[in-house]
Design a protein around this motif. Structure first.
Motif, PDB file in Angstrom:
ATOM      1  N   UNK A 142     -23.399  49.509 -26.570  1.00  0.00           N
ATOM      2  CA  UNK A 142     -22.142  48.824 -26.255  1.00  0.00           C
ATOM      3  C   UNK A 142     -22.329  47.321 -26.343  1.00  0.00           C
ATOM      4  N   UNK A 143     -21.261  46.614 -26.724  1.00  0.00           N
ATOM      5  CA  UNK A 143     -21.359  45.154 -26.718  1.00  0.00           C
ATOM      6  C   UNK A 143     -21.615  44.654 -25.297  1.00  0.00           C
ATOM      7  N   UNK A 144     -22.460  43.636 -25.206  1.00  0.00           N
ATOM      8  CA  UNK A 144     -22.842  43.131 -23.896  1.00  0.00           C
ATOM      9  C   UNK A 144     -21.885  42.013 -23.504  1.00  0.00           C
ATOM     10  N   UNK A 145     -21.312  42.134 -22.305  1.00  0.00           N
ATOM     11  CA  UNK A 145     -20.489  41.005 -21.852  1.00  0.00           C
ATOM     12  C   UNK A 145     -20.992  40.568 -20.482  1.00  0.00           C
ATOM     13  N   UNK A 146     -20.506  41.239 -19.429  1.00  0.00           N
ATOM     14  CA  UNK A 146     -21.033  40.961 -18.089  1.00  0.00           C
ATOM     15  C   UNK A 146     -22.070  42.035 -17.813  1.00  0.00           C
ATOM     16  N   UNK A 147     -23.290  41.798 -18.226  1.00  0.00           N
ATOM     17  CA  UNK A 147     -24.209  42.936 -18.269  1.00  0.00           C
ATOM     18  C   UNK A 147     -24.492  43.545 -16.899  1.00  0.00           C
ATOM     19  N   UNK A 199     -35.642  42.568 -19.957  1.00  0.00           N
ATOM     20  CA  UNK A 199     -36.701  41.891 -20.702  1.00  0.00           C
ATOM     21  C   UNK A 199     -37.616  41.054 -19.805  1.00  0.00           C
ATOM     22  N   UNK A 200     -37.026  40.334 -18.847  1.00  0.00           N
ATOM     23  CA  UNK A 200     -37.847  39.411 -18.056  1.00  0.00           C
ATOM     24  C   UNK A 200     -37.902  39.840 -16.592  1.00  0.00           C
ATOM     25  N   UNK A 201     -38.954  39.374 -15.910  1.00  0.00           N
ATOM     26  CA  UNK A 201     -39.086  39.674 -14.485  1.00  0.00           C
ATOM     27  C   UNK A 201     -37.900  39.135 -13.700  1.00  0.00           C
ATOM     28  N   UNK A 202     -37.473  37.936 -14.096  1.00  0.00           N
ATOM     29  CA  UNK A 202     -36.364  37.309 -13.381  1.00  0.00           C
ATOM     30  C   UNK A 202     -35.114  38.186 -13.476  1.00  0.00           C
ATOM     31  N   UNK A 203     -34.863  38.704 -14.661  1.00  0.00           N
ATOM     32  CA  UNK A 203     -33.687  39.564 -14.819  1.00  0.00           C
ATOM     33  C   UNK A 203     -33.834  40.873 -14.054  1.00  0.00           C
ATOM     34  N   UNK A 204     -35.083  41.346 -13.933  1.00  0.00           N
ATOM     35  CA  UNK A 204     -35.313  42.546 -13.123  1.00  0.00           C
ATOM     36  C   UNK A 204     -34.878  42.265 -11.686  1.00  0.00           C
ATOM     37  N   UNK A 205     -35.348  41.150 -11.133  1.00  0.00           N
ATOM     38  CA  UNK A 205     -35.032  40.822  -9.743  1.00  0.00           C
ATOM     39  C   UNK A 205     -33.528  40.637  -9.554  1.00  0.00           C
ATOM     40  N   UNK A 206     -32.911  39.940 -10.506  1.00  0.00           N
ATOM     41  CA  UNK A 206     -31.465  39.708 -10.422  1.00  0.00           C
ATOM     42  C   UNK A 206     -30.695  41.020 -10.431  1.00  0.00           C
ATOM     43  N   UNK A 207     -31.132  41.906 -11.304  1.00  0.00           N
ATOM     44  CA  UNK A 207     -30.432  43.187 -11.428  1.00  0.00           C
ATOM     45  C   UNK A 207     -30.571  44.003 -10.146  1.00  0.00           C
ATOM     46  N   UNK A 215     -35.610  49.420 -11.590  1.00  0.00           N
ATOM     47  CA  UNK A 215     -35.295  48.388 -12.576  1.00  0.00           C
ATOM     48  C   UNK A 215     -36.615  47.766 -12.989  1.00  0.00           C
ATOM     49  N   UNK A 216     -36.906  47.731 -14.282  1.00  0.00           N
ATOM     50  CA  UNK A 216     -38.268  47.415 -14.693  1.00  0.00           C
ATOM     51  C   UNK A 216     -38.332  46.632 -15.999  1.00  0.00           C
ATOM     52  N   UNK A 217     -39.450  45.949 -16.167  1.00  0.00           N
ATOM     53  CA  UNK A 217     -39.775  45.423 -17.495  1.00  0.00           C
ATOM     54  C   UNK A 217     -40.506  46.535 -18.233  1.00  0.00           C
ATOM     55  N   UNK A 218     -40.941  46.229 -19.450  1.00  0.00           N
ATOM     56  CA  UNK A 218     -41.608  47.290 -20.210  1.00  0.00           C
ATOM     57  C   UNK A 218     -42.974  47.671 -19.619  1.00  0.00           C
ATOM     58  N   UNK A 247     -31.361  56.213 -19.098  1.00  0.00           N
ATOM     59  CA  UNK A 247     -32.168  55.010 -19.295  1.00  0.00           C
ATOM     60  C   UNK A 247     -31.224  53.958 -19.855  1.00  0.00           C
ATOM     61  N   UNK A 248     -31.111  52.855 -19.114  1.00  0.00           N
ATOM     62  CA  UNK A 248     -30.220  51.782 -19.562  1.00  0.00           C
ATOM     63  C   UNK A 248     -31.066  50.610 -20.023  1.00  0.00           C
ATOM     64  N   UNK A 249     -30.753  50.062 -21.166  1.00  0.00           N
ATOM     65  CA  UNK A 249     -31.398  48.825 -21.609  1.00  0.00           C
ATOM     66  C   UNK A 249     -30.396  47.684 -21.453  1.00  0.00           C
ATOM     67  N   UNK A 250     -30.719  46.741 -20.581  1.00  0.00           N
ATOM     68  CA  UNK A 250     -29.846  45.583 -20.406  1.00  0.00           C
ATOM     69  C   UNK A 250     -30.071  44.545 -21.490  1.00  0.00           C
ATOM     70  N   UNK A 251     -31.168  44.685 -22.203  1.00  0.00           N
ATOM     71  CA  UNK A 251     -31.471  43.760 -23.301  1.00  0.00           C
ATOM     72  C   UNK A 251     -32.027  44.568 -24.467  1.00  0.00           C
ATOM     73  N   UNK A 252     -31.982  43.934 -25.638  1.00  0.00           N
ATOM     74  CA  UNK A 252     -32.501  44.593 -26.828  1.00  0.00           C
ATOM     75  C   UNK A 252     -34.023  44.757 -26.700  1.00  0.00           C
TER      76      UNK A 252
END
Ligand code: ADP
Ligand code: ZN
Length: 600
Positions: free
Chosen positions: A207-212, A233-241, A280-283, A297-302
């Protein structure tokens, strides 16, 4: 011929494709190489010979965290199994050895570090080893995504145990890795099995990403009973999510390499034991996740490559029940990844990473079955409508672009199918380049017919034309573009051409996440009973100190809730219930079913 054992110890009636061949080979003393996808049923291929074969079966696995699980699972099935690795105390180890020497064990899980200890192979020779199974065998190969130098000790198994069959198992498909494994383990005329990598139980949605964050939480809110992984993708985004999900009442925990080891283990365990819904995890999260009831399994980033995407999505649906893979894609992801790629030192690495990125962008954007694109990457072809992706189910937005396709195709024909992508786009856009002047291409009828649109747009059209097999790149001749028969039909024969919404509007936002409904089984399971069975399983799991799926998988409980067996014999009809498990757990689950049936 081994069905009896399959039923008694595993509760299954039939082998899956390839399982029986591998087991037969091993029983006859032949080596084997098996590449099967995650969830394909590899462990049964060594556990069953482990029971039937004389002597000890040694399973080498790098996943220490997983060994306890595997041993628990085997024990639950009535197979005497133990593991030896660095996590044990010395008195525990001594106790295990004494059982090994008394031939009370059929299945021994070993870490490669153990084997690498000086003199360990000699020690192993004192035990009657009848079979070696090397799990995660791609760790032997530098071409694999997870090379482990420790694993190279396995190259000495053959000389030390000349008469003992060795079987290698991996979920990595490439030919290079396979060759490495066969060579390093010195496999002799091995039976080679390559199972299909198609995971039919997974459906793919992009799906197109808008407000992920909102997109992610909205999906999870719609599936409150399903366990799942969210990759960022990033640790910061993991924490935010995690913070975002918790604020909305969703039980979620983070997992990334910046956390302490114990904390990571704890979070993984809580997830395994169904105590939290979402991780919620990084790779960094993945290898060694044995939880079989992951429903999404949801990918918030490519992701970074097709392999990574396949492995990560592959963690869903290991119990064979329908599961969803959902990827949110926006062109911002390209910018971000290019930033990292530009900073790579090694030009070869850089090229490889760019190539990986381009493949994923194509996967996410073109109007071509997602499953077909994924499998094509592993050299497997499928035809027609896969029925399990947003493209095939027609839930993606599409736009007609027949006229634009004709502009590109005509430029290709008018230059005698002798030029590559960049030049063709330059012609259509009316660019002023030396190559155009040298070839006199400014005089072509198609020169400049696409001036009104950006190069990016035309690149999207070309990607779609390639993806939908209307154009192909001739790799033997400098990647020049050529028309296929379908391409000719679009140009001359009136066939229409559609592009995905993602190609049409690279970054448009919106795009809700309501997904195509899952196909259910013939007679639905009783939801109320299923919940009660799950409760019973959870209590039992706590008592036995094992993860719930070790007792019974979700698939087995679902079938129980559908068939509602009331006697032991009826219970054995349920797939996943063997005699051993019936004996151990029947008295816990049967009363729940009887009571439920009486009160309804
Ligand atoms: P892998 O190790 O290849 O990832 P597993 O060995 O964990 O896969 O198997 C995945 C799931 O499939 C397990 O729940 C397993 O019990 C189940 N399974 C394996 N073989 C069969 C079979 N012949 N019939 C039904 N279920 C099976
Ligand atoms: Zn499809």
């Amino acid at each position: 011929m081994y069905e009896k054992y399959l039923k008694t110890y595993f509760g299954y009636d039939r082998f899956r494709e390839n399982q029986e061949d591998i087991i037969k080979a091993v029983m006859e003393g032949r080596d084997a190489f098996a590449s099967m996808p995650t969830g394909g049923g590899k462990s049964l291929c060594y556990q069953l010979p482990g029971i039937m074969k004389e002597g000890l079966t040694v399973v080498v696995s790098p996943l220490i965290a997983l060994m306890k699980d595997q041993v628990d699972e085997a024990s639950a099935r009535g197979i005497p199994a133990v593991f030896l690795n660095s996590s044990l105390e010395s008195d525990e180890t001594a106790e295990i050895y004494s059982r090994l020497y008394r031939n009370q064990i059929k299945l021994l899980y070993l870490s490669p570090e153990r084997l690498a200890v000086e003199g360990y192979l000699d020690r192993l020779r004192e035990l009657k080893v009848g079979f070696f199974a090397v799990d995660e065998a791609h760790c032997l190969s530098e071409w694999g995504h997870d090379f482990r130098p420790d694993y190279l000790v396995l190259s000495r198994l053959r000389e030390n145990f000349p008469g003992v069959p060795i079987a290698a198992f991996t979920a990595t498909a490439t030919a290079k890795v396979q060759q490495d494994i066969v060579r390093i383990l010195c496999l002799r005329n091995p039976l080679v099995v390559r199972a299909s990598f198609n995971r039919r139980e997974l459906s793919y949605h992009i799906r197109p990403k808008s407000e992920v964050l909102a997109q992610i939480s909205s999906y999870i809110k719609d599936h409150p009973r399903d366990a799942g992984i969210v990759y960022r993708l990033s640790r910061k985004d993991v924490e935010k999510t995690v913070a975002h999900l918790r604020n909305r009442g969703i039980r979620a925990l983070p997992y990334h390499a910046g956390m302490k080891g114990e904390e990571r283990t704890l979070h993984q365990e809580l997830f395994s034991n169904d105590e939290v819904q979402v991780i919620v995890a990084t790779n960094a999260f993945g290898m060694g996740v044995n939880k079989s009831n992951i429903r999404f399994v949801i990918h918030g980033d490519l992701p970074k490559s097709m392999e990574a995407y396949y492995q990560e999505t592959g963690r869903a649906g290991r119990d064979g029940l329908d599961s969803t893979c959902l990827l949110f894609y926006g062109s911002g992801d390209i910018v971000r990844q290019k930033y990292f790629i530009d900073r790579l030192e090694d030009p070869a690495e850089q090229r490889k990473s760019l190539d990986n990125l381009n493949r994923l962008v194509r996967l996410a954007t073109v109007n071509v079955c997602r499953r077909r694109q994924i499998l094509a990457h592993f050299g497997e072809e499928i035809e027609g409508n896969c029925g399990g992706c947003d493209v095939c189910n027609d839930t993606t937005e599409k736009a007609e672009a027949t006229v634009d396709a004709q502009k590109i195709l005509s430029a290709v024909i008018r230059t005698n199918e002798g030029f590559g992508i960049t030049h063709i786009i330059d012609i259509v856009c009316g660019a002023d380049t030396a190559k155009i002047r040298d070839n006199g291409h400014e005089d072509l009828k198609t020169y400049g017919v696409g001036k009104d649109k950006s190069k990016k747009w035309w690149r999207g059209i070309v990607d779609e034309l390639i993806g939908q097999e209307m154009l192909y790149q001739d790799s033997e001749r400098y990647n020049v573009l050529k028309l296929t028969d379908r391409g000719r039909k679009v140009l001359f024969g009136g066939e229409r051409f559609f592009i995905s919404d993602a190609t049409a509007s690279k970054e448009k936002g919106g795009g809700g996440v309501s997904l195509f409904p899952r196909t259910g089984s013939a007679e639905p399971a009783d939801e109320g009973l299923l919940l009660q069975l799950k409760e019973a399983r959870k209590a039992l799991a706590r008592e036995k100190r094992v993860p719930p799926y070790v007792i019974f998988s979700d698939k087995t409980l679902t079938e129980m809730a559908r068939l509602k067996p009331e006697t032991g014999t009826e219970m054995l009809e349920v797939s996943g219930v063997g005699e051993k498990k019936l004996e151990a757990y029947g008295e816990v689950f049967l009363p729940v079913i009887r009571e439920f049936t009486q009160s309804h």
